[in-house]
Design a protein around this motif. Sequence first.
Motif, short mmCIF file in Angstrom:
data_model
loop_
_atom_site.label_atom_id
_atom_site.label_comp_id
_atom_site.label_asym_id
_atom_site.label_seq_id
_atom_site.Cartn_x
_atom_site.Cartn_y
_atom_site.Cartn_z
N MET A 149 -30.72 -7.91 -9.69
CA MET A 149 -31.07 -6.99 -8.61
C MET A 149 -31.26 -7.76 -7.32
O MET A 149 -30.87 -7.32 -6.25
N GLU A 150 -31.92 -8.94 -7.45
CA GLU A 150 -32.14 -9.75 -6.25
C GLU A 150 -30.82 -10.16 -5.61
O GLU A 150 -30.64 -10.03 -4.40
N ILE A 151 -29.89 -10.61 -6.46
CA ILE A 151 -28.60 -11.07 -5.92
C ILE A 151 -27.83 -9.93 -5.28
O ILE A 151 -27.37 -10.01 -4.14
N THR A 152 -27.69 -8.81 -6.01
CA THR A 152 -26.82 -7.75 -5.50
C THR A 152 -27.40 -7.12 -4.25
O THR A 152 -26.67 -6.65 -3.39
N LEU A 153 -28.72 -7.12 -4.16
CA LEU A 153 -29.33 -6.46 -3.00
C LEU A 153 -29.26 -7.32 -1.74
O LEU A 153 -29.14 -6.81 -0.62
N ASN A 154 -29.34 -8.63 -1.92
CA ASN A 154 -29.49 -9.50 -0.75
C ASN A 154 -28.24 -10.24 -0.32
O ASN A 154 -28.23 -10.88 0.72
N ILE A 155 -27.18 -10.19 -1.13
CA ILE A 155 -25.99 -10.99 -0.84
C ILE A 155 -24.78 -10.06 -0.77
O ILE A 155 -24.71 -9.10 -1.51
N PRO A 156 -23.81 -10.33 0.12
CA PRO A 156 -22.62 -9.48 0.18
C PRO A 156 -21.82 -9.54 -1.13
O PRO A 156 -21.83 -10.53 -1.83
N ALA A 157 -21.11 -8.46 -1.41
CA ALA A 157 -20.48 -8.27 -2.72
C ALA A 157 -19.55 -9.40 -3.11
O ALA A 157 -19.49 -9.81 -4.26
N LYS A 158 -18.79 -9.94 -2.14
CA LYS A 158 -17.79 -10.91 -2.55
C LYS A 158 -18.41 -12.21 -3.04
O LYS A 158 -17.74 -13.01 -3.67
N ASP A 159 -19.69 -12.41 -2.75
CA ASP A 159 -20.32 -13.66 -3.18
C ASP A 159 -21.11 -13.53 -4.48
O ASP A 159 -21.75 -14.49 -4.89
N TRP A 160 -21.09 -12.36 -5.06
CA TRP A 160 -21.95 -12.17 -6.22
C TRP A 160 -21.61 -13.09 -7.39
O TRP A 160 -22.48 -13.48 -8.15
N TYR A 161 -20.34 -13.39 -7.57
CA TYR A 161 -19.97 -14.20 -8.73
C TYR A 161 -19.68 -15.64 -8.35
O TYR A 161 -19.20 -16.41 -9.16
N ARG A 162 -19.94 -15.97 -7.08
CA ARG A 162 -19.61 -17.31 -6.63
C ARG A 162 -20.88 -18.11 -6.44
O ARG A 162 -21.88 -17.59 -5.96
N ASN A 163 -20.81 -19.37 -6.80
CA ASN A 163 -21.96 -20.24 -6.64
C ASN A 163 -22.18 -20.57 -5.17
O ASN A 163 -21.25 -20.95 -4.48
N SER A 164 -23.40 -20.36 -4.70
CA SER A 164 -23.68 -20.70 -3.31
C SER A 164 -25.15 -21.05 -3.19
O SER A 164 -25.88 -20.96 -4.18
N THR A 165 -25.60 -21.39 -1.98
CA THR A 165 -27.02 -21.73 -1.82
C THR A 165 -27.89 -20.53 -2.13
O THR A 165 -29.00 -20.66 -2.65
N PHE A 166 -27.39 -19.33 -1.80
CA PHE A 166 -28.20 -18.14 -2.07
C PHE A 166 -28.09 -17.70 -3.52
O PHE A 166 -28.99 -17.10 -4.06
N ASN A 167 -26.94 -17.97 -4.09
CA ASN A 167 -26.67 -17.46 -5.42
C ASN A 167 -26.50 -18.64 -6.37
O ASN A 167 -25.41 -19.14 -6.55
N ASP A 168 -27.58 -19.07 -6.95
CA ASP A 168 -27.54 -20.20 -7.86
C ASP A 168 -27.18 -19.70 -9.24
O ASP A 168 -27.99 -19.13 -9.96
N LEU A 169 -25.92 -19.92 -9.63
CA LEU A 169 -25.42 -19.31 -10.86
C LEU A 169 -26.13 -19.82 -12.10
O LEU A 169 -26.17 -19.14 -13.12
N SER A 170 -26.67 -21.04 -12.05
CA SER A 170 -27.31 -21.54 -13.26
C SER A 170 -28.67 -20.88 -13.49
O SER A 170 -29.23 -20.97 -14.58
#
Lengths: 437, 487
Positions: free
Chosen positions: A1-22
């Motif tokens: 929920m945190e990821i989908t709400l705060n990050i644009p859709a195209k970055d949801w499955y990509r590793n980034s500073t906001f989206n730490d996949l691990s």
Amino acid sequence: MEITLNIPAKDWYRNSTFNDLSYWGLDYPPLTAYQSYIHGAFLKTFDPDSIALFTSRGYESYLGKLLMRWTVLSSDVLIFFPAVLYIVLVYCSMQLCIGQNNDVAWHVAMILLNPCLILIDHGDFQYNCISLGLTIAAIAAALSQKDLVASVLYCLALNQKQMSAYFAPAFFSYLLGTFSVAWWPYLQSKEAALAVLSRLAPFERGIFEDYVANFWCTSSMLVKWKKLYSTQSLRIFGLAATLLTCLPSMVQQVLAPSSKGFLYVLLNSSQHHFSSFKYAVHGKSILLPLLPLTLLALEVHQSLLWLTHFAMFSMFPLLHRDKLVLAYIALYALFLLVYFAPGGPSGRRNGSKTRDHSQTTKIGMEFISSIAFHPLVMGFLGLCSLVLHVIYITMHPTNKYPFLFEAVIMLICFSQFVLFTLQFKAVDAIETSNIKS
Amino acid sequence: MKLQESPRSPASITQLLWFFGIATVVKLLLIPAYYSTDLEVHRHWLAITHSLPLGQWYYDETSEWTLDYPPFFAYFERFLSFFAPLIDPWIVHLHHGLSYKADSSIYFQRISVIVSDLFLQYGVHISTRNLASLKRNLVWVFVIWSPGLLIVDHLHFQYNGFLFGWLLLSISFLAQGRDLMGGFMFAVLLCFKHLFAVAAPVYFVYLLRHYCRGGLVRGFARLSVLGAIVVAVFAAAYGPFVYHGQIQQVIRRMFPFGRGLCHAYWAPNFWVFYIVLDKGIAFLLRKFGFDIPSPVASFTGGLVGDASPFAVLPRITPMTTFIMVLLALSPCLFKTWRYPRPRLIARSVAYAYTCGFLFGWHIHEKASLHISIPLALVAVESLEDSKHYFLLSVGTKGSLQSDKKATQSDSKGISRTAAEKQWFELGWVAKSYLLGVVVVETWGQFLHPYLLGDKLPFLPLMLISMYCAIGISYSWIWQLKRIIILS
């Protein structure tokens, strides 16, 4: 929920500073992401701290937990319940069963009160009710010849959890291109699509996780697969074995499609994938073969009791760790009470369950049933399970084999799942030969 | 379940046990849901009765939760406390067990209530033995799966199921004409929980007229027998305390007068209207310029000397409420005096508890159970009765729900589905009342906190209380009408 709400859709499955996949990155297809977005928006109005970017990791509050449980409950009521009503009504109106009016109520109760689903979704917190509900609705639509509706619903189910793919061979003839609509943001580039794919099929994990009753885990006691072969080759083994065992039932369905056959193929394809050779299976996958079995509850209620018992048993170590033993006992007791409800189908065991069977088929099935469901056999197995439950709770294994009890439970459950698979393969073969003749 | 079997067959026992099984599963699932202060109260009573001699049970001041039930209940706690130390000795330790919240204690107490509910089963079984199977099953649904009983006993923790078993047994004995047994059971029940005494006038009049008849001599002889039995029961209960000279203390503990007219969460009874009327008149008079001082005392607090919690209307004392209850009860008593019929006894008892609920002093909403359980026996007698029962249960459950913020149970749905089997039609008044309940509840739970926040915090509760009080007052009038009309 945190990821989908705060990050644009195209970055949801990509590793980034906001989206730490691990850190528990998204590992389900896009529909789960959209659903998380909606639920996240709901949570934001009442408890924004629980889904704030970065700061909410590890955040626990009573209100947050309550709201999350409510999201599962509402999904259950809005999606799973209507789907179940739909399929039971379709099933009984198509005269796939012969029974009395209160059998509808019993059938609905059997599906809705399935203790495994309740414990996993509401004890352990998951959203299986959405994908299973959509799958059930798809099956119902398929049975009522509404092919387009069925394919739409199944695609939605598939995009909610990739676990539903085990029903894919059965739905093969109904699948249409609704797939592409859900995947739209990720079809822009090959990379994006692959990113999603690699999250969905996490091959970094081993060939099995935790102790589950499948072929690889059980046989690993004798043959140390993980040590002998690399992950890559094991992956190929798993895929090959799965496809091979699945092939006969697919062939049968293609040659002689029928509504009843469809339900049985659903059963066969899902439990092959679970019980025998599926790679990287998780314990909750037992919900998959349980689903078509509950749909067939009025015909095969003894098998339902059998499989539910061992499915619950296989989940017991996990539930014990989550301190859900009371819920386990209570829900299992509820299931037994409804199953043996006075006036329900189990009380009328002498009545014939299905129509239009030739003499040989009936004798064949009765022979199998008489061995498998003989009171002494069932009583003995029941007693063993009870003893093992008590041992598991009260005693501690030696340090040399810390997972001894889990291994024993898993061995028993796996043996039962194999027997179950064989029984239904036999039934399926008899059915098809009967239809052909 | 549409099985047509003889009521005494083994299959019907199986059915009854099946109902009990389902109810037990729900109760087990509710165990982790809520920790009630009553758990500590009863645990302390286990400790008192276990660790102290009889002479000190009603004097002990170790904790604020002093024993305020009659002696038979204390003996019952003593009985339970035999088993508690086997599970965990600290449960019954007088000092170290204070506020003991371990799982062993909670599970022991919760399971003891579930097991004691077997007695309720027995009571229901005996009461419904002679009914047709569909009606019998409906009564079972109303009593064994009663949402109110579930909330009060298994969320909030009390032993009412067990006590209602006694009441149902007593009523069924009277209905069968076995007056002595009925009277005896009722006397025993009074020594368990004195709240049941509200129906005592009905019992007294009924037994006097029905049992003690047949001429002066025979009547008098029977009266003596009845009297002797009741005295014997009370002697068994209170005797030891009379021996110790403690009877004053026991009475003082059983009837604490430090409490106000209303419970903290106003029960939906007549006094809600009285209070609202008082506040309304005071408000109007102030607008017109009169000087009305704000009352010092509060409704929920104790009796503070001469101060009245009412601004304008006359003050209400416990004696006033007592007289009003008797007045409300009098038509029923007259009817019972003139026509003491066994068939009407369940109605009369339920009516007595309704009057007690509406006009009594410091009534809890839990007392609504005393109305709905006996009335369940009556609800299946006719379509009119079941329609009334349905509306009543909505009214009482609505008020119970407001008391339990922590619960999310949908009790109304259960009542509704149970009643649906009878296919009755509700008039537009009834339908709008039901809709109103939904509106009031939605306002209280969701809209009020959202729209008004912390302002006027008493408003939702007051609305719910008033609204449900309307329903229960309607039920009172309706029950009275039925009793007078039926022969």
